[in-house]
Design a protein around this motif. Structure first.
Motif, PDB file in Angstrom:
ATOM      1  N   LEU A  65       0.827  -1.208   0.000  1.00  0.00           N
ATOM      2  CA  LEU A  65       0.000   0.000   0.000  1.00  0.00           C
ATOM      3  C   LEU A  65       0.861   1.258   0.000  1.00  0.00           C
ATOM      4  CD1 LEU A  65      -2.879  -0.925   2.499  1.00  0.00           C
ATOM      5  CD2 LEU A  65      -2.949  -0.876   0.002  1.00  0.00           C
ATOM      6  N   GLN A  66       1.974   1.214   0.712  1.00  0.00           N
ATOM      7  CA  GLN A  66       2.872   2.368   0.738  1.00  0.00           C
ATOM      8  C   GLN A  66       3.450   2.660  -0.644  1.00  0.00           C
ATOM      9  OE1 GLN A  66       5.394   0.976   4.081  1.00  0.00           O
ATOM     10  NE2 GLN A  66       4.935   2.940   5.044  1.00  0.00           N
ATOM     11  N   ALA A  67       3.692   1.591  -1.404  1.00  0.00           N
ATOM     12  CA  ALA A  67       4.226   1.772  -2.757  1.00  0.00           C
ATOM     13  C   ALA A  67       3.221   2.520  -3.632  1.00  0.00           C
ATOM     14  CB  ALA A  67       4.566   0.413  -3.376  1.00  0.00           C
ATOM     15  N   LEU A  68       1.941   2.175  -3.508  1.00  0.00           N
ATOM     16  CA  LEU A  68       0.917   2.886  -4.265  1.00  0.00           C
ATOM     17  C   LEU A  68       0.772   4.327  -3.789  1.00  0.00           C
ATOM     18  CD1 LEU A  68      -2.056   0.385  -4.786  1.00  0.00           C
ATOM     19  CD2 LEU A  68      -0.413   1.212  -6.465  1.00  0.00           C
ATOM     20  N   GLU A  69       0.970   4.526  -2.488  1.00  0.00           N
ATOM     21  CA  GLU A  69       0.900   5.885  -1.946  1.00  0.00           C
ATOM     22  C   GLU A  69       2.013   6.748  -2.534  1.00  0.00           C
ATOM     23  OE1 GLU A  69       0.542   8.064   2.409  1.00  0.00           O
ATOM     24  OE2 GLU A  69       1.795   6.277   2.211  1.00  0.00           O
ATOM     25  N   SER A 282      -5.542  -3.431  -5.090  1.00  0.00           N
ATOM     26  CA  SER A 282      -5.835  -2.038  -4.745  1.00  0.00           C
ATOM     27  C   SER A 282      -5.866  -1.173  -5.997  1.00  0.00           C
ATOM     28  CB  SER A 282      -4.791  -1.507  -3.757  1.00  0.00           C
ATOM     29  OG  SER A 282      -4.809  -2.245  -2.549  1.00  0.00           O
ATOM     30  N   GLN A 283      -4.981  -1.475  -6.943  1.00  0.00           N
ATOM     31  CA  GLN A 283      -4.964  -0.737  -8.199  1.00  0.00           C
ATOM     32  C   GLN A 283      -6.263  -0.950  -8.974  1.00  0.00           C
ATOM     33  OE1 GLN A 283      -2.354   1.391  -9.488  1.00  0.00           O
ATOM     34  NE2 GLN A 283      -4.101   1.908 -10.786  1.00  0.00           N
ATOM     35  N   GLU A 284      -6.827  -2.141  -8.848  1.00  0.00           N
ATOM     36  CA  GLU A 284      -8.107  -2.418  -9.507  1.00  0.00           C
ATOM     37  C   GLU A 284      -9.200  -1.495  -8.978  1.00  0.00           C
ATOM     38  OE1 GLU A 284      -8.828  -6.544  -8.824  1.00  0.00           O
ATOM     39  OE2 GLU A 284      -7.257  -7.230 -10.194  1.00  0.00           O
ATOM     40  N   VAL A 285      -9.144  -1.192  -7.698  1.00  0.00           N
ATOM     41  CA  VAL A 285     -10.113  -0.260  -7.120  1.00  0.00           C
ATOM     42  C   VAL A 285      -9.884   1.142  -7.685  1.00  0.00           C
ATOM     43  CG1 VAL A 285     -10.878   0.841  -4.980  1.00  0.00           C
ATOM     44  CG2 VAL A 285     -10.389  -1.602  -5.010  1.00  0.00           C
ATOM     45  N   VAL A 286      -8.627   1.544  -7.782  1.00  0.00           N
ATOM     46  CA  VAL A 286      -8.290   2.853  -8.353  1.00  0.00           C
ATOM     47  C   VAL A 286      -8.795   2.950  -9.793  1.00  0.00           C
ATOM     48  CG1 VAL A 286      -6.404   4.390  -9.034  1.00  0.00           C
ATOM     49  CG2 VAL A 286      -6.268   3.139  -6.865  1.00  0.00           C
ATOM     50  N   ASP A 287      -8.624   1.857 -10.543  1.00  0.00           N
ATOM     51  CA  ASP A 287      -8.995   1.847 -11.963  1.00  0.00           C
ATOM     52  C   ASP A 287     -10.484   1.601 -12.194  1.00  0.00           C
ATOM     53  OD1 ASP A 287      -6.328   2.218 -12.539  1.00  0.00           O
ATOM     54  OD2 ASP A 287      -5.926   0.100 -12.909  1.00  0.00           O
ATOM     55  N   GLY A 288     -11.191   1.193 -11.141  1.00  0.00           N
ATOM     56  CA  GLY A 288     -12.613   0.899 -11.290  1.00  0.00           C
ATOM     57  C   GLY A 288     -12.895  -0.460 -11.890  1.00  0.00           C
ATOM     58  N   THR A 289     -11.934  -1.388 -11.780  1.00  0.00           N
ATOM     59  CA  THR A 289     -12.098  -2.722 -12.367  1.00  0.00           C
ATOM     60  C   THR A 289     -12.214  -3.821 -11.304  1.00  0.00           C
ATOM     61  OG1 THR A 289      -9.688  -2.999 -12.547  1.00  0.00           O
ATOM     62  CG2 THR A 289     -10.844  -2.044 -14.451  1.00  0.00           C
TER      63      THR A 289
END
Length: 342
Positions: A65-69, A282-289
């Motif tokens: 999660l920190q990497a995405l942050e 988590s990226q899927e949530v960001v992308d809406g997928t």
């Protein structure tokens, strides 16, 4: 006539100002929408009792999660659970707080995730190391048995005493997969070796890990594989004390490359890419997928394996043998057991 003309001019001027004002309002609305689209997605993470600094899978998940942050994509937060009774409460803090995604890290949160997901069908949740059959939950598991087989090959080839220990946390299916795969790997290359397995019953008790490791080392084991979360730090502490006194003993780490923190006693580690799994979902949530469902990450997916730093303490011929066995597992030639009975 003049009054009528003046009145008409005033009305036209007023209309022009009104239209100009409306145009400006639309422009501002557009820029506000743009700013809103840049708002970071809030994602919450609830640990099991091992805590976020367990130097194992909780920590690895948080690092994901920190990497995405750092990429500017999310705003992460975590809550540490000190006992199982806190799981539902902690999960609900994020769900009720309208976080975009709520993570539960560890198999022990399975029942809590299911309860919260059913009560909040419009929320999005995800869990590591357990399968929760709810449409709004993404479940990610790993083929721990396959990765553990590989470190078992290392242990089987490198033991000098033919006595090898395994320290687990609670005796649950995911930890049994570690033990079963490890034992199978050891015996595949060294049928004369003895693998002794012990479960401490906890993931947050370093003293229990230290005691178990001491027992194994005192009985002649020279390598101990730990899959016990925070309890496993006790295994490293025991090995470190012995190495300082001149004994030659090793620990095989788990989940993360633990040679980074314990370079003098870590032979290799069975790495689970929990960080990458957490990042991807988590990226899927960001992308809406984002979609609910379950997936298992295997050797073929590079979801498990050993780190490159293994070459520091493991000879090239042993690493070559590891690669040979990896290829056989990926191809299906070798089926790694998930329990000791199989």
């Amino acid at each position: 006539m003049r009054k009528t003309l003046k009145l008409s001019m005033v009305m036209m001027l007023s209309l022009s100002v009104l239209l100009a004002g409306c145009g400006k309002k639309d422009d501002n609305a557009g820029s506000t929408t743009g700013a809103g689209s840049d708002k970071k997605v809030e994602i919450g993470m609830v640990t099991d009792v091992g805590g976020v600094n367990d130097k194992s899978f909780n920590q690895s998940a948080w690092e994901g999660l920190q990497a995405l942050e750092k990429d500017g994509k999310i705003k992460p937060s975590y809550l540490q659970s000190t006992k199982a009774d806190e799981y539902i409460t902690n999960l609900n803090k994020y769900v009720k707080g309208k976080y975009a995604l709520t993570w539960g890290i560890g198999m022990s949160l399975g029942d809590a995730i299911k309860t919260v997901a059913k009560q909040n069908p419009d929320s999005k949740l995800a869990i590591i190391d357990a399968v929760v059959d709810e449409p709004n939950v993404k479940s990610v598991t790993f083929a721990e048995n396959e990765g553990s087989f590989l470190v078992g090959v290392v242990a089987g080839k490198m033991t000098k005493t033919n006595k090898i220990g395994f320290v687990g946390g609670t005796k649950i299916p995911v930890i049994e997969k570690f033990a079963a795969g490890f034992k199978a790997g050891v015996l595949a290359v060294n049928p004369q070796a003895k693998v002794y397995i012990e479960y401490t019953g906890a993931f947050d008790k370093p003293d229990l890990g230290k005691t178990s490791a001491a027992t194994f080392y005192n009985d002649g084991a020279d390598i101990v594989f730990q899959a016990a979360g925070g309890t496993g730090t006790g295994v490293f502490n025991e090995a470190t004390e012995r190495v300082k006194k001149g004994e030659k003993v090793w620990v095989i780490g788990v989940d993360k490359d633990q040679s980074i923190e314990y370079p003098d006693v870590t032979l290799t580690s069975m790495v689970k890419r929990v960080d990458e799994a957490v990042k991807r979902v988590s990226q899927e949530v960001v992308d809406g997928t984002f979609k609910g469902g379950a997936e298992e990450l295997t050797l073929k997916d590079n979801g498990v394996g050993i780190p490159d730093t293994s070459s520091k303490n493991v000879p090239a011929d042993v690493l070559k043998l590891v690669e040979d066995y990896k290829a056989k597992i990926v191809s299906g030639e070798i089926k790694v057991p998930v329990t000791e009975e199989k």
